[in-house]
Structures are given as structure tokens and as C-alpha cells.
Design a protein around this motif. Sequence first.
Motif, PDB file in Angstrom:
ATOM      1  N   ILE A  85     -10.625  35.863  56.453  1.00 56.58           N
ATOM      2  CA  ILE A  85     -11.020  35.270  57.603  1.00 56.58           C
ATOM      3  C   ILE A  85     -11.179  35.640  58.630  1.00 56.58           C
ATOM      4  CG2 ILE A  85      -8.531  37.010  57.591  1.00 56.58           C
ATOM      5  CD1 ILE A  85      -8.219  32.874  58.256  1.00 56.58           C
ATOM      6  N   ASP A  86     -11.566  36.624  58.912  1.00 57.46           N
ATOM      7  CA  ASP A  86     -12.810  36.895  60.146  1.00 57.46           C
ATOM      8  C   ASP A  86     -14.210  36.345  60.212  1.00 57.46           C
ATOM      9  OD1 ASP A  86     -10.994  38.515  61.274  1.00 57.46           O
ATOM     10  OD2 ASP A  86     -11.888  40.463  60.437  1.00 57.46           O
ATOM     11  N   LEU A  87     -13.757  35.565  59.607  1.00 58.19           N
ATOM     12  CA  LEU A  87     -15.143  34.892  59.521  1.00 58.19           C
ATOM     13  C   LEU A  87     -14.841  33.354  60.742  1.00 58.19           C
ATOM     14  CD1 LEU A  87     -16.392  33.839  55.361  1.00 58.19           C
ATOM     15  CD2 LEU A  87     -17.648  35.187  57.446  1.00 58.19           C
ATOM     16  N   ASP A  88     -13.288  33.429  61.067  1.00 60.96           N
ATOM     17  CA  ASP A  88     -13.489  32.793  62.077  1.00 60.96           C
ATOM     18  C   ASP A  88     -13.485  33.022  63.478  1.00 60.96           C
ATOM     19  OD1 ASP A  88     -11.211  34.529  62.513  1.00 60.96           O
ATOM     20  OD2 ASP A  88      -9.092  33.117  62.180  1.00 60.96           O
ATOM     21  N   HIS A  89     -13.889  34.190  63.370  1.00 61.51           N
ATOM     22  CA  HIS A  89     -14.216  34.968  64.408  1.00 61.51           C
ATOM     23  C   HIS A  89     -15.535  34.007  64.965  1.00 61.51           C
ATOM     24  CE1 HIS A  89     -12.277  38.357  65.765  1.00 61.51           C
ATOM     25  NE2 HIS A  89     -11.413  38.124  64.582  1.00 61.51           N
ATOM     26  N   VAL A  90     -16.425  34.220  64.157  1.00 59.94           N
ATOM     27  CA  VAL A  90     -17.734  33.001  64.815  1.00 59.94           C
ATOM     28  C   VAL A  90     -17.406  32.172  65.346  1.00 59.94           C
ATOM     29  CG1 VAL A  90     -19.859  32.289  63.449  1.00 59.94           C
ATOM     30  CG2 VAL A  90     -18.565  34.288  62.254  1.00 59.94           C
ATOM     31  N   GLY A 104      -6.232  36.659  72.707  1.00 58.91           N
ATOM     32  CA  GLY A 104      -7.504  36.725  72.322  1.00 58.91           C
ATOM     33  C   GLY A 104      -8.519  36.632  70.689  1.00 58.91           C
ATOM     34  N   ARG A 105      -7.571  36.746  69.600  1.00 67.72           N
ATOM     35  CA  ARG A 105      -8.093  36.534  68.978  1.00 67.72           C
ATOM     36  C   ARG A 105      -7.705  34.503  68.233  1.00 67.72           C
ATOM     37  NH1 ARG A 105      -5.372  41.494  66.303  1.00 67.72           N
ATOM     38  NH2 ARG A 105      -7.235  42.712  65.644  1.00 67.72           N
ATOM     39  N   PRO A 106      -8.626  34.147  67.490  1.00 65.91           N
ATOM     40  CA  PRO A 106      -8.682  33.086  66.994  1.00 65.91           C
ATOM     41  C   PRO A 106      -7.475  31.755  66.012  1.00 65.91           C
ATOM     42  CG  PRO A 106     -10.009  34.291  65.817  1.00 65.91           C
ATOM     43  CD  PRO A 106      -9.435  35.064  66.309  1.00 65.91           C
ATOM     44  N   THR A 108      -6.687  30.649  63.955  1.00 63.44           N
ATOM     45  CA  THR A 108      -6.225  30.552  62.535  1.00 63.44           C
ATOM     46  C   THR A 108      -5.681  31.849  62.409  1.00 63.44           C
ATOM     47  OG1 THR A 108      -8.767  31.108  62.738  1.00 63.44           O
ATOM     48  CG2 THR A 108      -8.070  29.029  62.093  1.00 63.44           C
ATOM     49  N   HIS A 109      -5.807  33.087  63.122  1.00 63.83           N
ATOM     50  CA  HIS A 109      -4.924  33.991  62.145  1.00 63.83           C
ATOM     51  C   HIS A 109      -3.601  33.647  63.188  1.00 63.83           C
ATOM     52  CE1 HIS A 109      -8.908  36.491  62.031  1.00 63.83           C
ATOM     53  NE2 HIS A 109      -8.293  37.527  62.258  1.00 63.83           N
ATOM     54  N   SER A 110      -3.462  33.103  62.021  1.00 61.07           N
ATOM     55  CA  SER A 110      -1.841  32.214  62.119  1.00 61.07           C
ATOM     56  C   SER A 110      -0.618  32.275  61.517  1.00 61.07           C
ATOM     57  CB  SER A 110      -1.436  31.274  64.020  1.00 61.07           C
ATOM     58  OG  SER A 110      -2.029  30.405  63.210  1.00 61.07           O
ATOM     59  N   LEU A 140      -1.733  39.345  54.341  1.00 61.45           N
ATOM     60  CA  LEU A 140      -1.993  40.985  54.704  1.00 61.45           C
ATOM     61  C   LEU A 140      -3.351  40.865  55.749  1.00 61.45           C
ATOM     62  CD1 LEU A 140      -1.937  41.808  50.876  1.00 61.45           C
ATOM     63  CD2 LEU A 140      -0.172  42.206  52.609  1.00 61.45           C
ATOM     64  N   HIS A 141      -3.902  40.483  56.318  1.00 66.47           N
ATOM     65  CA  HIS A 141      -4.954  40.959  57.113  1.00 66.47           C
ATOM     66  C   HIS A 141      -4.196  40.591  58.252  1.00 66.47           C
ATOM     67  CE1 HIS A 141      -9.160  40.002  59.002  1.00 66.47           C
ATOM     68  NE2 HIS A 141      -7.919  39.408  59.944  1.00 66.47           N
ATOM     69  N   LEU A 142      -3.474  40.045  58.312  1.00 68.14           N
ATOM     70  CA  LEU A 142      -2.392  39.695  60.185  1.00 68.14           C
ATOM     71  C   LEU A 142      -1.547  40.602  59.918  1.00 68.14           C
ATOM     72  CD1 LEU A 142      -1.175  36.133  59.648  1.00 68.14           C
ATOM     73  CD2 LEU A 142      -3.223  36.484  61.056  1.00 68.14           C
ATOM     74  N   ARG A 144      -2.245  44.385  59.386  1.00 66.27           N
ATOM     75  CA  ARG A 144      -3.258  44.835  60.310  1.00 66.27           C
ATOM     76  C   ARG A 144      -3.340  44.023  61.419  1.00 66.27           C
ATOM     77  NH1 ARG A 144      -6.420  48.853  59.935  1.00 66.27           N
ATOM     78  NH2 ARG A 144      -8.550  48.707  61.489  1.00 66.27           N
ATOM     79  N   ASP A 145      -3.813  42.757  62.081  1.00 65.45           N
ATOM     80  CA  ASP A 145      -4.136  42.953  62.982  1.00 65.45           C
ATOM     81  C   ASP A 145      -2.808  42.702  63.667  1.00 65.45           C
ATOM     82  OD1 ASP A 145      -6.897  42.421  61.796  1.00 65.45           O
ATOM     83  OD2 ASP A 145      -6.762  40.178  62.519  1.00 65.45           O
ATOM     84  N   LEU A 146      -1.660  42.695  63.538  1.00 70.85           N
ATOM     85  CA  LEU A 146      -0.437  43.094  64.298  1.00 70.85           C
ATOM     86  C   LEU A 146      -0.622  44.682  65.045  1.00 70.85           C
ATOM     87  CD1 LEU A 146       2.245  41.265  62.494  1.00 70.85           C
ATOM     88  CD2 LEU A 146       1.250  40.194  64.488  1.00 70.85           C
TER      89      LEU A 146
HETATM   90 ZN   LIG Z   1      -8.921  39.770  62.113  1.00 73.42          ZN
END
Ligand SMILES: [Zn+2]
Length: 196
Positions: A85-90, A104-106, A108-110, A140-142, A144-146
Motif C-alpha cells: 500500500i505504501d507504493l501509493d506514496h510514489v 498528508g498521507r495519500p 488510498t490510505h483509507s 493492518l498497515h493502517l 500502524r500508520d494511525l
Molecule cells: Zn503507509
Amino acid sequence: MPDDRGGVRPWRARLSWARAVLPVAALAVLAVLDVVQESRRWPILVTGLLDEPAHLITAGLVLAAVPLAGTWPFPAWVLAGAVAIDLDHVPLYLWHDAVSGDGGRPVTHSLLTVLVLLAAAAAVRRHRIPLAGLACGVALHLLRDLATGPGVPLLWPLPGAAQVPYLLYAAVLGGLTLAAVARLLRPAPRSGVTRP
Ligand SMILES: [Zn+2]
């Protein structure tokens, strides 16, 4: 020296203790990664190299703690989703304003990404396991990002960035680690034993 049950039990017991240490070791590695990450402002590449293993460990602890979650190949897809999912940072770095959500996060981090993957899993029977695994991995990525960084546009397209205290995330990881250790120490059911 063989015992009265065939001589393999002591080795099995030692092996299960060794495996049970793994979740604790993984949690310790995650703690070190986060201390290093918080120690100064790193270049974005270094931040990624510190953050992605921590995402893998977070997802791995859940897989180790939850019964049935470890049935192959589901865990592989969960781990893939937890980092992919962190590829959406590109695109975020290329076209910042178009894809950046609150915090500030993309965008798609939703939860929308999780729901789309779950809907696809329900619709496409052939790819159900990969798509459901990716959905769990993103969720599960979200998790941690939370607790790290600027927050997550969790309910996008609704406005607002969601955040939780890092201590809450740490407490959840501590609980998952205990549950994983308990599962790994539990004796495996004996095969070939039939009951009347
Ligand atoms: Zn992330």
C-alpha cells in the motif's frame, strides 16, 4: 536418550520454546526500529527502510496470534498488502495536491481501499484469497500508520485525519505478542490418535 514415547518429545519441546521466542524478538526489533526512526529526521528512503519492516512485523504478529489466519497462502498476501500500500506514496511525491489526504498521507490510505479489496474478493471467487489477504494487509498497515506520523485519511472522502496514541498501538502489539507466544507454546494435537 529416547524417552518412553519415542524420544522426540524433548526436542519438540525445545523447538516450540525456540519458536515461541520469535514473537518477542520481533517485537523487540520493531521497538528498536521505531526508536531509531524517532531519533532524528531521516531522508525519506531511510524512513521507508525503517518503517516497512515494522509494518511486516505488525502484520506478522497478528497472523501469529489469530487462529486460522496462518493458513497458506493467505499470510503471504497479508504481508504483501501490509507493505504494498505504501507504493501509493510514489504518486503523492509526483502530484502532491491531487492525491494527498488530510494528515498528508495519500487518500488510498483509507478504509475505502480495504472495502474495495473486500468487495473485489467477494465478487471474484477465483482470486478470493489474494484479494482478502491484501485487504487484511492494508487494514493492518493502517493500524500502524494511525499511531505513527501525521495521521491517516481513514474515512476519505470524508474530511479529517485519524490518529491514535503510539502507546495504544504498543499495548495492542504487546497483547498480540502474548497471544502469539501462548499459541506457539500450546501443544499440537497428536496425529493418528483416534477416540472411541
Ligand atoms: Zn503507509
